[in-house]
Design a protein around this motif. Structure first.
Motif, PDB file in Angstrom:
ATOM      1  N   MET A  12       0.838  -1.216   0.000  1.00 45.58           N
ATOM      2  CA  MET A  12       0.000   0.000   0.000  1.00 45.58           C
ATOM      3  C   MET A  12       0.866   1.257   0.000  1.00 45.58           C
ATOM      4  O   MET A  12       0.591   2.206  -0.720  1.00 45.58           O
ATOM      5  CB  MET A  12      -0.915  -0.027   1.241  1.00 45.58           C
ATOM      6  N   ASN A  54       2.353   1.824  -3.342  1.00 44.77           N
ATOM      7  CA  ASN A  54       1.303   2.366  -4.202  1.00 44.77           C
ATOM      8  C   ASN A  54       1.170   3.859  -4.035  1.00 44.77           C
ATOM      9  O   ASN A  54       1.106   4.622  -4.996  1.00 44.77           O
ATOM     10  CB  ASN A  54      -0.039   1.721  -3.826  1.00 44.77           C
ATOM     11  N   TYR A  59       1.940   6.308  -7.120  1.00 41.33           N
ATOM     12  CA  TYR A  59       0.817   7.042  -7.713  1.00 41.33           C
ATOM     13  C   TYR A  59       0.732   8.483  -7.210  1.00 41.33           C
ATOM     14  O   TYR A  59       0.220   9.361  -7.900  1.00 41.33           O
ATOM     15  CB  TYR A  59      -0.490   6.268  -7.525  1.00 41.33           C
ATOM     16  N   ASN A  79       0.660  11.569  -9.726  1.00 41.25           N
ATOM     17  CA  ASN A  79      -0.314  12.649  -9.567  1.00 41.25           C
ATOM     18  C   ASN A  79       0.386  14.002  -9.458  1.00 41.25           C
ATOM     19  O   ASN A  79      -0.045  15.000 -10.047  1.00 41.25           O
ATOM     20  CB  ASN A  79      -1.156  12.375  -8.305  1.00 41.25           C
ATOM     21  N   LEU A 130      -6.632  10.816 -27.239  1.00 39.21           N
ATOM     22  CA  LEU A 130      -5.328  10.813 -27.897  1.00 39.21           C
ATOM     23  C   LEU A 130      -4.614   9.494 -27.579  1.00 39.21           C
ATOM     24  O   LEU A 130      -4.768   8.961 -26.478  1.00 39.21           O
ATOM     25  CB  LEU A 130      -4.481  11.989 -27.410  1.00 39.21           C
ATOM     26  N   LYS A 151       2.238   2.066 -25.470  1.00 38.36           N
ATOM     27  CA  LYS A 151       1.235   1.269 -24.752  1.00 38.36           C
ATOM     28  C   LYS A 151       1.930   0.227 -23.880  1.00 38.36           C
ATOM     29  O   LYS A 151       3.052  -0.177 -24.161  1.00 38.36           O
ATOM     30  CB  LYS A 151       0.313   0.584 -25.752  1.00 38.36           C
ATOM     31  N   SER A 176       2.564  -1.670 -19.759  1.00 37.28           N
ATOM     32  CA  SER A 176       2.856  -1.282 -18.381  1.00 37.28           C
ATOM     33  C   SER A 176       4.020  -2.088 -17.825  1.00 37.28           C
ATOM     34  O   SER A 176       4.463  -3.068 -18.428  1.00 37.28           O
ATOM     35  CB  SER A 176       1.606  -1.463 -17.519  1.00 37.28           C
ATOM     36  N   THR A 223       1.942  -2.090 -10.442  1.00 35.45           N
ATOM     37  CA  THR A 223       1.878  -2.004 -11.905  1.00 35.45           C
ATOM     38  C   THR A 223       1.585  -0.567 -12.317  1.00 35.45           C
ATOM     39  O   THR A 223       0.650   0.052 -11.809  1.00 35.45           O
ATOM     40  CB  THR A 223       0.766  -2.926 -12.454  1.00 35.45           C
ATOM     41  N   ASP A 252       1.566   2.057 -15.922  1.00 34.90           N
ATOM     42  CA  ASP A 252       1.714   2.071 -17.381  1.00 34.90           C
ATOM     43  C   ASP A 252       2.821   3.039 -17.803  1.00 34.90           C
ATOM     44  O   ASP A 252       3.158   3.987 -17.087  1.00 34.90           O
ATOM     45  CB  ASP A 252       0.384   2.416 -18.050  1.00 34.90           C
ATOM     46  N   ARG A 262       2.283   6.934 -17.817  1.00 32.85           N
ATOM     47  CA  ARG A 262       2.417   7.661 -16.555  1.00 32.85           C
ATOM     48  C   ARG A 262       3.895   7.874 -16.218  1.00 32.85           C
ATOM     49  O   ARG A 262       4.272   8.918 -15.676  1.00 32.85           O
ATOM     50  CB  ARG A 262       1.691   6.907 -15.431  1.00 32.85           C
ATOM     51  N   PRO A 278      -3.804  11.322 -23.121  1.00 34.63           N
ATOM     52  CA  PRO A 278      -3.906   9.897 -23.490  1.00 34.63           C
ATOM     53  C   PRO A 278      -4.305   8.987 -22.328  1.00 34.63           C
ATOM     54  O   PRO A 278      -4.702   7.845 -22.539  1.00 34.63           O
ATOM     55  CB  PRO A 278      -2.491   9.561 -23.970  1.00 34.63           C
ATOM     56  N   LEU A 279      -4.247   9.496 -21.100  1.00 34.31           N
ATOM     57  CA  LEU A 279      -4.673   8.675 -19.956  1.00 34.31           C
ATOM     58  C   LEU A 279      -6.184   8.497 -19.930  1.00 34.31           C
ATOM     59  O   LEU A 279      -6.699   7.600 -19.282  1.00 34.31           O
ATOM     60  CB  LEU A 279      -4.234   9.318 -18.636  1.00 34.31           C
ATOM     61  N   GLY A 280      -6.891   9.399 -20.608  1.00 33.19           N
ATOM     62  CA  GLY A 280      -8.349   9.296 -20.578  1.00 33.19           C
ATOM     63  C   GLY A 280      -8.943   9.828 -21.855  1.00 33.19           C
ATOM     64  O   GLY A 280      -8.473   9.493 -22.928  1.00 33.19           O
ATOM     65  N   ILE A 281      -9.966  10.674 -21.718  1.00 30.23           N
ATOM     66  CA  ILE A 281     -10.544  11.267 -22.918  1.00 30.23           C
ATOM     67  C   ILE A 281     -10.537  12.786 -22.775  1.00 30.23           C
ATOM     68  O   ILE A 281     -10.320  13.315 -21.678  1.00 30.23           O
ATOM     69  CB  ILE A 281     -11.972  10.766 -23.185  1.00 30.23           C
TER      70      ILE A 281
END
Lengths: 290, 432
Positions: free
Chosen positions: A1, A4, A8, A12, A119, A124, A126, A133, A135, A138, A206-209
């Motif tokens: 944890m 993580n 992350y 961020n 995008l 691609k 990870s 894990t 990608d 990031r 590219p992480l989302g929309i």
């Protein structure tokens, strides 16, 4: 944890820093608070998408072209919209604010509201780091954020252009007296800021929309990071991003995801109330003492 | 000075939502979507959040039904054939920070200016629907709801005769909870799963759905690893995915209707979260979403609350609907049809046409009586209202409307639920 959190939280923080760097740089170098920063980010995303999907350009070429086009657009915005009101701070804010809202709402009006806009990632796939894990995209974001921070520090401390821009930011009249042209400096800083907003867009989106509301969200994030770190400080930007980045991840995990947004909105209010110059805003701190 | 300017800017930004709502709901006037206005046309009002994809698709589906009916001569009103005409206005109620009152103002503007005989599609947010019901009851207008799903709709209709003009053709949260629970139960038995994580948008219908489902799961022997709610517009789901992964969740149940929601599955794919996703992600429902998300939604079992976007053999009207939709709005638009609102909006027009024919007039009270007697086949299954004016949903399209689920399998949407419409079985996606 814990691993993580560390990984992350760092991702961020890098996202926050990239999102804010264009805004912070423009303000630090020219004193223009570019309230259209979020709209620039959004525009860059849609331009890159259109270059890929309408003109069939390869993603890499489209993204590089977007950065160049946005840089030119930023400079043009200064020449056309900001130059006539240069020096009238209130008018500068209102102009950029109105431009930002107009751009964002233009996209909404033209129907860029569906979920068809995304995008492609640079790479691609990870990788596992200490059992976590993550990608490649990031990881690339972290790399881009670090490279840009180092480049800007070098640019503003060791190049003639960067030093000229800093000189202009510190004292416009003295800078003018030694031949640094105010409009040139401001135009360059707006252009750089817009180009950096587009670097952030092509790296993060590219992480989302690409969603319209990002135009507002990114600006609020940029404002929170810059206000916390100190508006004109690169170090402040770096530290502010780390603090907010980790605080958001901790709040999202332990209090609930809705608290992640509260963190950065709350940071704006608290910092402006307690220490308006932010953590590393030295010039403004002096102003406040006076 | 700069500080003052900054403070001013922040204040301006905070005021933006108010300004936008004024421009969105007040000044952005109703748009007539029919190309030709006829003097004797029957005006149908669509007041909804037109910028949102479910609502925008619903308007198109309703328009398609109107065009089909008009092409066949129009609606029989006491022996005279009259055409339908749709007028629309943007309530923007799907957008963050738009107050309920502004959406209501848009609805009232349409009622007063366009004088519709009935309203179709309806608002998007349940919060707005519940308030709108009071206002529309005042004008005694038949109101056919396609999108908002709150269970309080039925409670309200039951509570006071003044709400008798309200009918809902779209799915309601309790039916959705029932379908999701049934689907969960099937998956649990098939794969021997018992650990689930719930994640939803922080809005009334989605919260209500997953709260209900969580209760069901706990009562039925499932271990609930976690339950998170995300504000509208959120796009980073890593905290939930980390907790789900560490907690060993085998199933993740997402319930979202915002465009950013498919990021959840996309992020899960990047983070190699070894769980099956089954729930509702509006942005991953359409045919085009496979391309948008670059195949990262492979394996997702997604519900279409009411089917319109997927041609399904057991729902025969969905096949010509897709062909006609593609012809009218273009193939690219057809691939964008979502999983909510379109089906009931299309069927609402036919239900209304039938009711007008039966009533022989446009009188609201006579129409209500005729609507209550609806008993016909529609695109979403067999259409019949219960005593609280909610279309009855079940598992067999021959006897009730159905909510269906499909699974994304290598770029294709395979109908998998309920058994009566299934064309394949749920398979576990490989974690690449």
């Amino acid at each position: 944890m814990v691993t993580n959190f560390l990984i992350y939280g760092l991702v961020n923080s890098a996202i926050l820093m990239l999102s804010a760097i264009g805004f912070s740089l423009t303000f630090g170098l020219s004193g223009v608070a570019n309230f259209a920063h979020g709209a620039m980010y959004l525009t860059a995303g849609f331009i890159a998408w259109m270059l890929i999907n309408y003109l069939g350009l390869s993603p890499l070429v489209a993204m590089l072209l977007t950065v160049v086009l946005m840089g030119i657009l930023g400079a043009l915005i200064y020449r056309i919209i900001l130059m006539p009101v240069r020096g009238i701070v209130l008018s500068e804010v209102i102009s950029t604010f109105a431009l930002g809202v107009a751009l964002i709402e233009f996209f909404r009006w033209k129907g860029f509201t569906s979920f068809d806009f995304s995008l492609p990632p640079f790479v691609k796939g990870s990788i596992e780091i200490f059992g976590v894990t993550i990608d490649y995209q990031r990881l690339i974001i972290i790399g881009i954020a670090l490279i840009i921070a180092l480049f800007l520090w070098y640019f503003t401390h060791y190049t003639n252009t960067g030093l000229a821009l800093r000189g202009m930011a510190q004292d416009e009249y003295t800078a003018l007296s030694i031949g640094i042209e105010s409009d040139w400096a401001a135009m360059l800083s707006l252009g750089l800021g817009a180009a950096l907003a587009s670097v952030a867009a092509v790296a993060i989106l590219p992480l989302g929309i690409i969603s319209i509301n990002l135009g507002y969200e990114i600006f609020l994030i940029a404002l929170a990071v810059s206000v916390l770190g100190g508006l004109e400080s690169t170090l402040g930007l770096f530290v502010g991003s780390l603090i907010l980045g980790y605080a958001m991840v901790i709040a999202s995990t332990y209090l609930g995801p809705q608290w992640g947004q509260v963190v950065y909105l709350g940071a704006i209010v608290i910092v402006l109330a307690i220490k308006p110059s932010g953590l590393f805003g030295k010039y403004k701190e002096l102003e406040e003492r006076v | 000075m700069k500080k003052k300017a900054l403070a001013l800017g922040v204040s301006l930004l905070l005021m933006t939502s108010m300004l936008l709502s004024v421009s969105g709901c007040g000044q952005k006037t109703a748009t007539t979507t029919t190309t030709e206005k006829k003097a004797d046309s029957i005006v149908l009002g669509v007041a909804t959040s037109l910028g949102q994809f479910d609502a925008a698709g619903s308007l198109k589906a309703a328009q398609l039904a109107v065009d089909e009916i008009n092409a066949s001569g129009g609606v029989d009103v006491g022996g005279t054939k009259r055409p339908f005409e749709i007028v629309s206005i943007d309530t923007r109620d799907a957008e963050p920070s738009i107050p309920v009152t502004d959406a209501l103002a848009a609805i009232e503007k349409q009622i007063l200016e366009k004088k519709p005989a009935a309203m179709v599609v309806g608002v998007l947010r349940s919060e707005v629907l519940l308030s709108a019901m009071d206002m529309i009851a005042k004008y005694k207008l038949p109101y056919m709801v396609s999108i908002a799903m709150t269970p309080d709709f039925e409670k309200k209709v039951e509570s006071d005769p003044k709400y008798k003009y309200m009918f809902r053709v779209g799915l309601s949260s309790p039916y959705l909870v029932g379908n999701l629970a049934d689907n969960l139960s099937t998956i649990g038995k098939k794969f021997n799963y018992n650990k689930v994580y719930f994640v939803n948008q922080d809005v009334a219908w989605a919260k209500g759905t997953n709260d209900g489902l969580e209760k069901w799961a706990k009562a039925n022997g499932w271990t609930v690893v976690g339950h998170d709610a995300y504000p509208t517009g959120a796009s980073d789901f890593s905290s939930t995915l980390n907790k789900a992964k560490l907690g060993g969740a085998q199933l993740i149940v997402p319930v979202f209707d915002m465009p950013e929601s498919a990021n959840l599955v996309k992020q899960a794919s990047a983070m190699k979260v070894p769980a099956l996703f089954t729930g509702f992600i509006s942005s991953a429902a359409s045919e085009s979403s496979w391309k948008t998300f670059g195949g990262d939604i492979n394996g997702l079992v997604n519900f279409l609350f009411e089917n319109a976007s997927l041609p399904v053999k057991a729902l025969p009207k969905s096949i010509p609907f897709n062909e006609a939709y593609g012809k009218k709005f273009g193939e690219a638009e057809r691939t964008k049809i979502t999983g909510h609102g379109g089906g009931p909006s299309y069927d609402s027009i036919y239900i209304l046409a039938e009711a007008i024919k039966k009533a022989g007039s446009l009188d609201a009270d006579k129409l209500v009586t005729a609507l209550e007697q609806t008993d016909m086949d529609g695109m979403i299954g067999h259409l019949k209202f219960n005593k609280n004016h909610q279309i009855i949903y079940g598992s067999d399209p021959k006897t009730s409307a159905v909510s269906i689920a499909f699974q994304w399998v290598d770029g294709k949407r395979v109908p998998v639920y309920p058994a009566a419409i299934a064309e394949g079985e749920i398979v576990l996606p490989a974690i690449k």
